[in-house]
Design an enzyme around this catalytic site. Structure first.
Site, mmCIF file in Angstrom:
data_model
loop_
_atom_site.group_PDB
_atom_site.id
_atom_site.type_symbol
_atom_site.label_atom_id
_atom_site.label_comp_id
_atom_site.label_asym_id
_atom_site.label_seq_id
_atom_site.Cartn_x
_atom_site.Cartn_y
_atom_site.Cartn_z
ATOM 1 N N LYS A 14 35.427 40.097 47.465
ATOM 2 C CA LYS A 14 34.884 41.364 47.012
ATOM 3 C C LYS A 14 33.557 41.212 47.127
ATOM 4 C CE LYS A 14 36.797 40.834 42.567
ATOM 5 N NZ LYS A 14 37.355 40.515 43.506
ATOM 6 N N ARG A 89 39.376 46.789 36.934
ATOM 7 C CA ARG A 89 40.654 45.522 36.341
ATOM 8 C C ARG A 89 41.931 46.273 35.624
ATOM 9 N NH1 ARG A 89 36.428 41.744 37.994
ATOM 10 N NH2 ARG A 89 37.620 39.853 38.138
ATOM 11 N N ARG A 123 33.557 26.895 45.921
ATOM 12 C CA ARG A 123 32.802 28.624 46.826
ATOM 13 C C ARG A 123 31.972 27.455 45.894
ATOM 14 N NH1 ARG A 123 33.495 33.717 43.246
ATOM 15 N NH2 ARG A 123 34.736 32.753 41.943
ATOM 16 N N ARG A 153 30.964 27.495 39.745
ATOM 17 C CA ARG A 153 31.110 28.774 38.784
ATOM 18 C C ARG A 153 31.772 28.309 37.266
ATOM 19 N NH1 ARG A 153 32.318 35.031 40.230
ATOM 20 N NH2 ARG A 153 33.977 34.275 38.713
ATOM 21 N N ARG A 164 43.375 32.920 36.565
ATOM 22 C CA ARG A 164 42.741 34.170 36.511
ATOM 23 C C ARG A 164 43.165 35.317 37.390
ATOM 24 N NH1 ARG A 164 37.622 31.619 38.667
ATOM 25 N NH2 ARG A 164 37.414 34.241 40.049
#
Ligand code: AP5
Ligand code: MG
Length: 207
Positions: A14, A89, A123, A153, A164
């Site tokens: 996203k 969300r 990431r 992160r 998540r």
């Protein structure tokens, strides 16, 4: 004017696509995750409230998110369209959004969970907002955009990623049906390949 919502599981791409859309169409990229991380870094009251939820991979309560986004959408730069990344969300957030905004299109980015786990596992993010991946940067951790050192992160630890994804299934996936029924949602299959290939699909939807 285009008011765009990007839907999709954590790590579906996203943020990557939203940045490209914002640049191409010159509209603001509004990411609730980025807003929270900025507040955490600056030590604001909102940051303090949000941090424990985010670090645990849980959603921040609707009451802290909805007004924040409604205020953001009222700012001048959002008058000619915007791209929402990571909001709504929950069904409650989607219903609240319907009251304050006219959404032109919802793009649902779909990617299998196995691929998501690989992507989030590598990431790297930068303070300037740039996102990349170890497979793109090799041994270097230098941000290709601003030259600073990129970092992992806090919520990309494997156990937090699992949490998540579970939360996504339970609380966010029902939005696919919600927007599907409204008839303004288009699905983009992110298994087509590179960031550029996915962006071509996204542009087709927007043009
Ligand atoms: P948020 O920051 O929104 O995180 P998220 O939804 O978990 O999504 P991510 O940012 O992890 O993934 P992404 O889809 O943006 O993927 P990316 O482009 O980086 O939210 C964080 C937290 O804040 C939440 O858990 C929650 O606690 C809280 N929060 C935020 N909004 C909220 C709300 N509305 N309500 C309540 N709480 C909220 O890509 C991932 C990786 O893949 C990158 O390394 C990238 O380089 C790579 N990649 C992307 N595309 C490709 C491709 N085509 N090929 C190969 N690699 C690719
Ligand atoms: Mg993101």
């Amino acid at each position: 004017m285009k008011n765009i919502v990007l839907l999709g599981a954590p790590g579906a791409g996203k943020g990557t696509q939203a940045a490209l859309i914002a640049n191409e169409y010159n509209i603001p990229h509004i990411s609730t995750g980025d807003i929270f991380r900025k507040n955490i870094k600056e030590g604001t009251e909102l940051g303090k409230l949000a941090k424990s939820y985010i670090d645990a991979g849980q959603l921040v309560p609707d009451s802290l998110v909805i007004d924040l986004v409604a205020d953001r959408l009222r700012q001048d730069d959002a008058k000619n369209g915007y791209i929402l990344d990571g909001f709504p969300r929950t069904i409650a957030q989607a219903e609240a959004l319907d009251k304050v905004a006219d959404i032109s299109v919802v793009i649902d980015i779909e990617l299998p969970f196995e691929t998501i786990i690989e992507r989030l596992g590598g990431r790297l993010v930068c303070m300037c907002g740039e996102t990349s991946h170890v497979s793109l940067l090799g041994d270097s951790k230098t941000c290709p955009k601003c030259g600073a050192e990129m970092y992992v992160r806090e919520d990309d630890k494997p156990e937090t990623v699992r949490a998540r994804l579970e939360i996504y299934e339970r609380q966010t996936a029902p939005l696919v049906e919600y927007y599907g029924k409204k008839g303004n949602m288009v699905t983009v299959d992110a298994t087509v390949g590179t960031i550029e290939k996915v962006f071509e699909q996204v542009k087709k939807v927007l043009e």
